[in-house]
Write an enzyme that holds these catalytic residues in place. Structure first.
Site, mmCIF file in Angstrom:
data_model
loop_
_atom_site.group_PDB
_atom_site.id
_atom_site.type_symbol
_atom_site.label_atom_id
_atom_site.label_comp_id
_atom_site.label_asym_id
_atom_site.label_seq_id
_atom_site.Cartn_x
_atom_site.Cartn_y
_atom_site.Cartn_z
ATOM 1 N N ASP A 182 31.012 39.079 48.611
ATOM 2 C CA ASP A 182 32.107 39.876 48.053
ATOM 3 C C ASP A 182 33.458 39.169 48.035
ATOM 4 O O ASP A 182 33.724 38.249 48.805
ATOM 5 C CB ASP A 182 32.228 41.227 48.783
ATOM 6 C CG ASP A 182 32.388 41.084 50.293
ATOM 7 O OD1 ASP A 182 31.902 40.089 50.870
ATOM 8 O OD2 ASP A 182 33.011 41.980 50.915
ATOM 9 N N GLU A 202 30.905 42.237 53.029
ATOM 10 C CA GLU A 202 31.306 41.747 54.354
ATOM 11 C C GLU A 202 32.742 42.163 54.653
ATOM 12 O O GLU A 202 33.071 42.515 55.781
ATOM 13 C CB GLU A 202 31.157 40.220 54.428
ATOM 14 C CG GLU A 202 31.430 39.624 55.803
ATOM 15 C CD GLU A 202 32.911 39.570 56.167
ATOM 16 O OE1 GLU A 202 33.256 39.916 57.318
ATOM 17 O OE2 GLU A 202 33.733 39.218 55.309
ATOM 18 N N GLU A 203 33.592 42.103 53.633
ATOM 19 C CA GLU A 203 35.022 42.360 53.858
ATOM 20 C C GLU A 203 35.287 43.777 54.353
ATOM 21 O O GLU A 203 36.308 44.031 54.981
ATOM 22 C CB GLU A 203 35.826 42.095 52.580
ATOM 23 C CG GLU A 203 35.819 40.639 52.119
ATOM 24 C CD GLU A 203 36.558 39.695 53.060
ATOM 25 O OE1 GLU A 203 37.102 40.159 54.077
ATOM 26 O OE2 GLU A 203 36.558 38.484 52.783
ATOM 27 N N HIS A 229 42.529 35.300 52.858
ATOM 28 C CA HIS A 229 43.030 36.608 52.394
ATOM 29 C C HIS A 229 44.435 36.504 51.811
ATOM 30 O O HIS A 229 45.080 37.528 51.613
ATOM 31 C CB HIS A 229 42.986 37.677 53.502
ATOM 32 C CG HIS A 229 41.610 38.042 53.921
ATOM 33 N ND1 HIS A 229 41.292 39.232 54.549
ATOM 34 C CD2 HIS A 229 40.433 37.380 53.800
ATOM 35 C CE1 HIS A 229 39.990 39.266 54.811
ATOM 36 N NE2 HIS A 229 39.453 38.144 54.374
HETATM 37 ZN ZN LIG Z 1 37.517 37.714 54.659
HETATM 38 ZN ZN LIG Z 2 35.054 35.910 55.018
#
Ligand SMILES: [Zn+2]
Ligand SMILES: [Zn+2]
Length: 397
Positions: free
Chosen positions: A87, A146-147, A370
């Site tokens: 993702d 995952e995020e 991020h």
């Molecule tokens: Zn991340």
């Molecule tokens: Zn990551």
């Protein structure tokens, strides 16, 4: 060294060279069309097709948009899972002049998961070519979400971890220079949980606060009070974090709102601390709010335990990394208070999650994961592939 023969060693290097271009191109294809958590349909189609082309037996729609791809050597041996998350994040990419940028406004691979998918496919391709050198089974696990720490458990509920004896996974790591690998037995990433708190007050006129219960003032007290869980209740030798990432309340300068909402996250390196932090956030918010005549309601969101690698697997990954980049370029990772739900797989089978350096030191300070300016050094990709292949051969040898 990994104990591979000189001949096998040469074949591994040749395979990593052979897959280099395709791995880079795959990373770029995925980077151009990033998909948010639980929406990874195009990426899932791509990995399913590529895995099938390599001869893997593919299962799609695992726990949502997850994909499992199995390859049996035909010889008895363990089942090794190679896990890659798929993702992207809700970020508009900035930075210009890149080899590749996101083609989707407001969505960006700002954590390197595009590279994770590409490296897993590259390692799979190499392992197919080296099939005469291993026994057992390889299971590729392409995980969504995952995020949001909400992708691993639905896959596990759908059978993804069944029969798996060992788990390997990579996180590309921009703060670490390309050409270095960091490995650690024990905890490498902390737990990560999300929560929300609603403070219910009683709205009214901004000029006459004594006739209301102001949830904004209560929220301010709650935010400060819960930080004392870290500063006054948590050992300085046990890293932990509480962050309030979003506060929502009110409509105008002269109106006292009815309620306020806080969204936050807790992180802990020690498994036992995880539950304590969440419990104390709820207790303190409730007590502070009630002290002002308001009411706090606490909800726990998705989360995952600390990421723990077992000593034996960490050792073999360290040997694989040393054979790839040289002994002096393998570091002992320092635990980091970010989370990763590969932790849920590692709770069910021993394994190792390790960091492959992807920072470009020659370009100055590396933007953090991020960030809208985040970028990986693509020279990191073959390092990841080679380490993964060598570690896989060690597990399956
Ligand atoms: Zn991340
Ligand atoms: Zn990551």
């Amino acid at each position: 060294m990994t104990g591979t023969t000189a001949e096998l060693d040469a074949r591994i290097r040749a395979e990593v060279d052979r897959t280099r271009e395709e791995v880079t191109e795959t990373r770029r294809v995925i980077h151009r069309r990033p998909e948010l958590s639980l929406q990874e349909r195009g990426t899932a189609d791509l990995v399913a097709q590529r895995s099938a082309d390599l001869g893997f037996t593919v299962r799609t729609g695992v726990g949502g948009t997850g994909v499992l791809a199995d390859l049996d050597s035909g010889k008895p041996g363990p089942t090794l899972m190679l896990r890659a998350d798929m993702d992207a994040l809700p970020i508009s990419e900035r930075g210009g002049g890149r080899v590749v940028t996101s083609g989707v406004d407001g969505v960006m691979h700002a954590c390197g998961h595009d590279g994770h998918v590409a490296m897993a496919l590259g390692a799979a391709s190499a392992l197919v070519a080296l099939r005469d050198s291993w026994s057992g089974r390889v299971r590729l696990c392409f995980q969504p979400a995952e995020e949001t720490a909400s992708g691993a458990m639905p896959m596990i509920d759908d059978g993804a971890a069944e029969g798996v004896d060992r788990v390997l996974g990579i996180h590309l790591w921009a703060p670490l220079e390309t050409g270095r690998v960091a490995v650690k037995a024990g905890v490498i990433f902390g737990s990560a949980d999300s929560f929300s708190i609603t403070i219910q007050g009683r709205g009214g006129h901004g000029g006459m606060p004594h006739t209301s219960i102001d949830p904004v003032v209560v929220t301010a007290q709650v935010i400060l009070a819960i930080q004392t869980i870290i500063s006054r209740e948590t050992s300085p030798f046990s890293p932990a974090v509480i962050t309030i990432g979003r506060v929502t309340a009110g409509t105008a300068f002269n109106v006292i709102a009815d309620s306020a909402e806080l969204l936050g996250t807790t992180r802990a390196i020690e498994a036992g601390e995880r539950e304590r932090l969440l419990k104390r956030v709820a207790e303190i918010a409730t007590a502070v709010a009630s002290g002002y005549g308001a009411e706090a309601n606490f909800w726990r969101g998705s989360g995952c335990p600390p990421v723990v690698s077992d000593t034996e697997t960490a050792d073999l990954v360290r040997r694989a990394a040393a054979a790839t980049v040289g002994e002096d370029r393998v570091d002992i990772a320092v635990p980091i208070t970010v989370g990763d739900d590969i932790a849920c797989f590692l709770e069910r089978a021993p394994g190792c999650y390790f960091l492959v350096g992807a920072g470009h030191p020659e370009r100055g300070p590396v933007p953090p994961h991020h960030s809208a300016y985040f970028d990986i050094d693509e020279a990191a990709l073959p390092v990841g592939v080679e380490t993964l292949v060598r570690a896989s051969l060690d597990v399956l040898g």
